[in-house]
Design a protein around this motif. Structure first.
Motif, PDB file in Angstrom:
ATOM      1  N   VAL A  67      18.144 -49.681  23.775  1.00 43.04           N
ATOM      2  CA  VAL A  67      18.550 -50.678  24.573  1.00 43.04           C
ATOM      3  C   VAL A  67      18.224 -50.650  25.876  1.00 43.04           C
ATOM      4  CG1 VAL A  67      20.288 -52.671  24.794  1.00 43.04           C
ATOM      5  CG2 VAL A  67      19.953 -51.773  22.584  1.00 43.04           C
ATOM      6  N   THR A  68      18.587 -49.504  26.473  1.00 42.80           N
ATOM      7  CA  THR A  68      18.246 -49.482  27.892  1.00 42.80           C
ATOM      8  C   THR A  68      16.594 -49.518  28.274  1.00 42.80           C
ATOM      9  OG1 THR A  68      20.312 -47.926  28.092  1.00 42.80           O
ATOM     10  CG2 THR A  68      18.668 -47.459  29.868  1.00 42.80           C
ATOM     11  N   ASN A  69      16.042 -48.955  27.600  1.00 44.75           N
ATOM     12  CA  ASN A  69      14.818 -49.066  27.656  1.00 44.75           C
ATOM     13  C   ASN A  69      14.060 -50.485  27.478  1.00 44.75           C
ATOM     14  OD1 ASN A  69      14.346 -46.281  27.969  1.00 44.75           O
ATOM     15  ND2 ASN A  69      13.166 -45.959  25.971  1.00 44.75           N
ATOM     16  N   SER A  70      14.525 -51.206  26.494  1.00 49.79           N
ATOM     17  CA  SER A  70      14.393 -52.699  26.654  1.00 49.79           C
ATOM     18  C   SER A  70      14.704 -53.380  27.892  1.00 49.79           C
ATOM     19  CB  SER A  70      14.907 -53.397  25.476  1.00 49.79           C
ATOM     20  OG  SER A  70      14.385 -52.935  24.419  1.00 49.79           O
ATOM     21  N   VAL A  71      16.009 -53.129  28.270  1.00 52.81           N
ATOM     22  CA  VAL A  71      16.448 -53.855  29.598  1.00 52.81           C
ATOM     23  C   VAL A  71      15.507 -53.468  30.564  1.00 52.81           C
ATOM     24  CG1 VAL A  71      18.596 -53.905  31.226  1.00 52.81           C
ATOM     25  CG2 VAL A  71      18.784 -54.097  28.714  1.00 52.81           C
ATOM     26  N   ARG A  72      15.254 -52.114  30.743  1.00 54.50           N
ATOM     27  CA  ARG A  72      14.423 -51.548  31.838  1.00 54.50           C
ATOM     28  C   ARG A  72      13.076 -52.018  31.916  1.00 54.50           C
ATOM     29  NH1 ARG A  72      16.329 -45.567  32.799  1.00 54.50           N
ATOM     30  NH2 ARG A  72      18.044 -46.757  33.575  1.00 54.50           N
ATOM     31  N   TYR A  73      12.586 -51.865  30.826  1.00 51.36           N
ATOM     32  CA  TYR A  73      10.860 -52.006  30.581  1.00 51.36           C
ATOM     33  C   TYR A  73      10.354 -53.232  30.137  1.00 51.36           C
ATOM     34  CZ  TYR A  73      11.582 -47.024  31.827  1.00 51.36           C
ATOM     35  OH  TYR A  73      11.787 -45.988  32.598  1.00 51.36           O
ATOM     36  N   GLY A 100       6.248 -55.457  27.152  1.00 50.55           N
ATOM     37  CA  GLY A 100       6.091 -55.128  28.702  1.00 50.55           C
ATOM     38  C   GLY A 100       4.666 -54.559  28.731  1.00 50.55           C
ATOM     39  N   ASP A 101       4.786 -53.221  29.573  1.00 52.22           N
ATOM     40  CA  ASP A 101       3.358 -52.207  29.772  1.00 52.22           C
ATOM     41  C   ASP A 101       3.470 -51.368  28.623  1.00 52.22           C
ATOM     42  OD1 ASP A 101       2.956 -53.870  31.880  1.00 52.22           O
ATOM     43  OD2 ASP A 101       3.821 -52.719  33.325  1.00 52.22           O
ATOM     44  N   GLY A 102       2.890 -51.724  27.293  1.00 55.89           N
ATOM     45  CA  GLY A 102       2.563 -50.991  26.446  1.00 55.89           C
ATOM     46  C   GLY A 102       3.806 -50.581  25.275  1.00 55.89           C
ATOM     47  N   ILE A 103       3.307 -49.547  24.588  1.00 57.21           N
ATOM     48  CA  ILE A 103       4.156 -49.159  23.770  1.00 57.21           C
ATOM     49  C   ILE A 103       4.665 -47.722  23.939  1.00 57.21           C
ATOM     50  CG2 ILE A 103       4.301 -48.607  21.203  1.00 57.21           C
ATOM     51  CD1 ILE A 103       4.123 -51.507  20.998  1.00 57.21           C
ATOM     52  N   PRO A 104       5.884 -47.551  23.559  1.00 55.48           N
ATOM     53  CA  PRO A 104       6.524 -46.127  23.752  1.00 55.48           C
ATOM     54  C   PRO A 104       5.954 -45.288  23.128  1.00 55.48           C
ATOM     55  CG  PRO A 104       8.391 -47.503  23.801  1.00 55.48           C
ATOM     56  CD  PRO A 104       7.226 -48.542  23.455  1.00 55.48           C
ATOM     57  N   GLN A 145       4.030 -53.430  17.288  1.00 57.38           N
ATOM     58  CA  GLN A 145       4.016 -54.561  18.164  1.00 57.38           C
ATOM     59  C   GLN A 145       4.387 -55.706  16.854  1.00 57.38           C
ATOM     60  OE1 GLN A 145       3.422 -55.766  21.098  1.00 57.38           O
ATOM     61  NE2 GLN A 145       2.886 -53.797  22.027  1.00 57.38           N
ATOM     62  N   GLU A 146       5.413 -56.511  17.111  1.00 53.18           N
ATOM     63  CA  GLU A 146       5.899 -57.383  16.098  1.00 53.18           C
ATOM     64  C   GLU A 146       6.191 -58.589  16.654  1.00 53.18           C
ATOM     65  OE1 GLU A 146       9.325 -56.656  12.840  1.00 53.18           O
ATOM     66  OE2 GLU A 146       7.604 -55.109  12.651  1.00 53.18           O
ATOM     67  N   ALA A 147       5.860 -59.760  15.772  1.00 60.14           N
ATOM     68  CA  ALA A 147       6.588 -61.103  16.133  1.00 60.14           C
ATOM     69  C   ALA A 147       6.457 -61.428  17.622  1.00 60.14           C
ATOM     70  CB  ALA A 147       8.003 -61.256  15.577  1.00 60.14           C
ATOM     71  N   GLY A 148       5.253 -61.227  18.224  1.00 61.69           N
ATOM     72  CA  GLY A 148       5.176 -61.485  19.604  1.00 61.69           C
ATOM     73  C   GLY A 148       5.825 -60.628  20.615  1.00 61.69           C
ATOM     74  N   GLY A 149       6.313 -59.469  20.351  1.00 61.85           N
ATOM     75  CA  GLY A 149       7.064 -58.474  20.923  1.00 61.85           C
ATOM     76  C   GLY A 149       6.937 -57.309  20.648  1.00 61.85           C
ATOM     77  N   ARG A 150       7.876 -56.262  20.788  1.00 67.14           N
ATOM     78  CA  ARG A 150       7.775 -54.804  20.703  1.00 67.14           C
ATOM     79  C   ARG A 150       9.111 -54.697  19.873  1.00 67.14           C
ATOM     80  NH1 ARG A 150       7.325 -52.062  25.857  1.00 67.14           N
ATOM     81  NH2 ARG A 150       8.951 -53.222  26.321  1.00 67.14           N
ATOM     82  N   LEU A 151       8.882 -53.590  18.723  1.00 68.77           N
ATOM     83  CA  LEU A 151       9.785 -53.079  17.957  1.00 68.77           C
ATOM     84  C   LEU A 151       9.911 -51.767  18.142  1.00 68.77           C
ATOM     85  CD1 LEU A 151      12.058 -54.083  15.718  1.00 68.77           C
ATOM     86  CD2 LEU A 151      10.385 -53.194  13.829  1.00 68.77           C
ATOM     87  N   VAL A 152      11.363 -51.311  18.331  1.00 69.04           N
ATOM     88  CA  VAL A 152      11.422 -49.856  18.355  1.00 69.04           C
ATOM     89  C   VAL A 152      12.533 -49.557  17.442  1.00 69.04           C
ATOM     90  CG1 VAL A 152      11.904 -47.836  19.746  1.00 69.04           C
ATOM     91  CG2 VAL A 152      10.631 -49.718  20.798  1.00 69.04           C
TER      92      VAL A 152
END
Length: 156
Positions: A67-73, A100-104, A145-152
């Protein structure tokens, strides 16, 4: 699947066969306070499921990092969505944002703490260790990449 509203008292599942699949979902604004809320959601659910304290603390740390990564990036996301899913063999933590800018990507821990010039290795600076922690603690983790976003996601 049950919607998770922050009250894990109904989270108990005594069914331990292979079809046990209980999930909690929550959303929050992409703010740092969401990290604290997510840790509380995971702790409450894991305790209600009767999970061991060590496994609970691992799940709490993993959701905190994701969640921190999502909030930050995730520059494009106003909302972060989370899901905690339990089966008889694993716990899966999923965090979705608008991207955001790419996939982790998975990284290996550096071999040395310092660079040849004596500076601290970039992966050991105050920031940027979250996915190294996820790699160390999770049985498996990945991104898509999933549903118009990023899933981790991360499994324990």
């Amino acid at each position: 699947m049950a919607e998770f509203d922050g009250d894990a008292t109904d989270a108990r599942s005594d069914d331990t066969d292979d079809t046990d699949d209980t999930a909690y979902r929550w959303s929050m604004p992409r703010l740092s306070e969401g990290v604290v809320d997510s840790r509380r959601h995971v702790r409450d659910a894991m305790q209600a499921w009767g999970e061991a304290e060590e496994r609970t603390e691992t799940a709490v740390l993993l959701v905190s990092e994701l969640v921190t990564n999502s909030v930050r990036y995730s520059a494009r996301s106003a909302t972060v969505r989370c899901c905690l899913r339990r089966t008889c063999s694993r716990i899966r933590i999923q965090v979705w944002d608008a991207g955001g800018d790419g996939i982790p990507s998975q990284r290996r821990a550096p071999q040395c703490e310092t660079e040849p010039d004596g500076s601290v290795h970039p992966e050991l600076s105050e920031r940027g260790r979250g996915l190294l922690i996820v790699t160390a603690l999770a049985a498996a983790w990945g991104t898509s990449q999933e549903a118009g976003g990023r899933l981790v996601w991360a499994d324990i």
